[in-house]
Motif scaffolding. Structure first.
Motif, PDB file in Angstrom:
ATOM      1  N   ASN A   1     -55.035  26.250  14.060  1.00 19.76           N
ATOM      2  CA  ASN A   1     -55.455  25.438  14.728  1.00 19.76           C
ATOM      3  C   ASN A   1     -54.627  24.501  15.125  1.00 19.76           C
ATOM      4  O   ASN A   1     -53.296  24.344  14.640  1.00 19.76           O
ATOM      5  CB  ASN A   1     -56.662  24.788  13.926  1.00 19.76           C
ATOM      6  CG  ASN A   1     -57.856  25.260  13.471  1.00 19.76           C
ATOM      7  OD1 ASN A   1     -58.103  26.598  13.888  1.00 19.76           O
ATOM      8  ND2 ASN A   1     -58.662  24.831  12.665  1.00 19.76           N
TER       9      ASN A   1
ATOM     10  N   VAL B   1     -53.575  20.590  17.403  1.00 21.77           N
ATOM     11  CA  VAL B   1     -54.019  19.378  17.698  1.00 21.77           C
ATOM     12  C   VAL B   1     -53.197  18.744  18.849  1.00 21.77           C
ATOM     13  O   VAL B   1     -52.000  19.354  19.008  1.00 21.77           O
ATOM     14  CB  VAL B   1     -54.084  18.130  16.363  1.00 21.77           C
ATOM     15  CG1 VAL B   1     -55.283  18.637  15.441  1.00 21.77           C
ATOM     16  CG2 VAL B   1     -52.871  18.279  15.745  1.00 21.77           C
TER      17      VAL B   1
ATOM     18  N   TYR C   1     -51.907  13.347  18.924  1.00 23.94           N
ATOM     19  CA  TYR C   1     -52.001  13.337  17.472  1.00 23.94           C
ATOM     20  C   TYR C   1     -50.962  12.508  16.992  1.00 23.94           C
ATOM     21  O   TYR C   1     -51.418  11.789  15.779  1.00 23.94           O
ATOM     22  CB  TYR C   1     -51.444  14.922  17.177  1.00 23.94           C
ATOM     23  CG  TYR C   1     -51.017  15.017  15.681  1.00 23.94           C
ATOM     24  CD1 TYR C   1     -52.318  14.902  14.727  1.00 23.94           C
ATOM     25  CD2 TYR C   1     -49.933  15.341  14.905  1.00 23.94           C
ATOM     26  CE1 TYR C   1     -52.062  15.094  13.428  1.00 23.94           C
ATOM     27  CE2 TYR C   1     -49.827  15.481  13.908  1.00 23.94           C
ATOM     28  CZ  TYR C   1     -50.833  15.400  12.908  1.00 23.94           C
ATOM     29  OH  TYR C   1     -50.686  15.673  11.490  1.00 23.94           O
TER      30      TYR C   1
ATOM     31  N   TYR D   1     -49.388  20.362  18.229  1.00 21.39           N
ATOM     32  CA  TYR D   1     -48.910  20.628  16.956  1.00 21.39           C
ATOM     33  C   TYR D   1     -50.030  21.628  16.182  1.00 21.39           C
ATOM     34  O   TYR D   1     -51.218  21.471  16.469  1.00 21.39           O
ATOM     35  CB  TYR D   1     -48.852  19.013  16.130  1.00 21.39           C
ATOM     36  CG  TYR D   1     -47.823  18.325  16.635  1.00 21.39           C
ATOM     37  CD1 TYR D   1     -46.538  18.482  15.877  1.00 21.39           C
ATOM     38  CD2 TYR D   1     -48.045  17.516  17.652  1.00 21.39           C
ATOM     39  CE1 TYR D   1     -45.582  17.517  16.533  1.00 21.39           C
ATOM     40  CE2 TYR D   1     -47.101  16.477  18.118  1.00 21.39           C
ATOM     41  CZ  TYR D   1     -45.833  16.560  17.474  1.00 21.39           C
ATOM     42  OH  TYR D   1     -44.810  15.658  17.645  1.00 21.39           O
TER      43      TYR D   1
ATOM     44  N   SER E   1     -52.324  22.293  13.110  1.00 20.64           N
ATOM     45  CA  SER E   1     -52.884  21.286  12.270  1.00 20.64           C
ATOM     46  C   SER E   1     -53.177  22.186  11.015  1.00 20.64           C
ATOM     47  O   SER E   1     -53.608  21.636   9.994  1.00 20.64           O
ATOM     48  CB  SER E   1     -54.183  20.686  12.909  1.00 20.64           C
ATOM     49  OG  SER E   1     -55.014  21.462  13.131  1.00 20.64           O
ATOM     50  N   ARG E   2     -53.549  23.437  11.277  1.00 23.44           N
ATOM     51  CA  ARG E   2     -54.014  24.145  10.038  1.00 23.44           C
ATOM     52  C   ARG E   2     -53.710  25.538  10.286  1.00 23.44           C
ATOM     53  O   ARG E   2     -53.823  26.061  11.297  1.00 23.44           O
ATOM     54  CB  ARG E   2     -55.479  24.151   9.746  1.00 23.44           C
ATOM     55  CG  ARG E   2     -56.106  24.698   8.560  1.00 23.44           C
ATOM     56  CD  ARG E   2     -57.512  24.433   8.565  1.00 23.44           C
ATOM     57  NE  ARG E   2     -58.250  25.495   7.907  1.00 23.44           N
ATOM     58  CZ  ARG E   2     -59.005  26.220   8.336  1.00 23.44           C
ATOM     59  NH1 ARG E   2     -59.437  25.760   9.777  1.00 23.44           N
ATOM     60  NH2 ARG E   2     -59.604  27.031   7.744  1.00 23.44           N
TER      61      ARG E   2
ATOM     62  N   GLU F   1     -47.867  24.204   9.180  1.00 24.69           N
ATOM     63  CA  GLU F   1     -48.607  23.127   9.548  1.00 24.69           C
ATOM     64  C   GLU F   1     -47.372  22.037   9.828  1.00 24.69           C
ATOM     65  O   GLU F   1     -46.688  21.791   9.090  1.00 24.69           O
ATOM     66  CB  GLU F   1     -49.528  22.641   8.644  1.00 24.69           C
ATOM     67  CG  GLU F   1     -50.670  23.920   8.273  1.00 24.69           C
ATOM     68  CD  GLU F   1     -51.535  23.480   7.223  1.00 24.69           C
ATOM     69  OE1 GLU F   1     -51.453  22.308   6.440  1.00 24.69           O
ATOM     70  OE2 GLU F   1     -52.441  24.285   6.712  1.00 24.69           O
ATOM     71  N   GLY F   2     -47.866  21.324  10.928  1.00 25.01           N
ATOM     72  CA  GLY F   2     -46.870  20.303  11.514  1.00 25.01           C
ATOM     73  C   GLY F   2     -45.815  20.778  12.267  1.00 25.01           C
ATOM     74  O   GLY F   2     -45.442  19.897  13.396  1.00 25.01           O
TER      75      GLY F   2
END
Length: 147
Positions: free
Chosen positions: A28, A30, A37, A45, A47-48, A63-64
């Motif tokens: 996912n 963002v 974000y 970015y 996110s998951r 993530e990130g």
């Protein structure tokens, strides 16, 4: 090799190639110009990462991570929904150019970077062991002097 790394200034860039699975790319996002974000940053970015998805199975996307480009198309100044559409229409084989903040390596040499230690640091075993051995020798010498 599926990726290349370029570093500098506390960040590294990598190109990651993923093959879309029936469930998609497996992550996912963002961000975007309309859903920042990070304050004053309209970047996209991760996110998951979805367990058992393409990104999870590949293991490189985290993530990130900031996604700079998809199949060579820059993601700068896109609304969130436009970025989502770009991912949905990216095709079967997808190339992601990502940027990641480098993490300082303060852990033991065996550190895996996943929050788990690869084992106890050598000093955590040796220091108490040496202290115990030194105390035993000192007690033995004091005991012999009294005999």
């Amino acid at each position: 090799m599926n990726g290349s790394v370029a570093g500098g200034g506390g960040f590294c860039e990598e190109v990651i190639s993923l093959t879309r699975r029936p469930s998609g790319l497996g992550f996912n996002i963002v961000g975007g110009t309309d859903q920042q974000y990070i304050s004053n940053d309209s970047s996209i970015y991760v996110s998951r990462i979805k367990k058992d998805g393409a990104a999870y199975l590949d293991g490189r996307l985290q993530e990130g991570d900031k996604i700079l480009a998809v199949n060579g198309r820059d993601l700068k100044d896109l609304r969130h929904k436009d970025a989502v559409e770009l991912f949905r229409n990216a095709g079967y084989d997808v190339s992601l150019k990502i940027q990641r903040r480098l993490q300082p390596q303060n852990g033991p040499v065996g550190h895996r970077g996943d929050g788990e230690s690869g084992g106890l640091p050598l000093a955590a075993i040796l220091v108490p062991g040496l202290a115990l051995a030194a105390a035993a020798v000192w007690i033995l010498l004091r005991y012999r002097q009294r005999m």
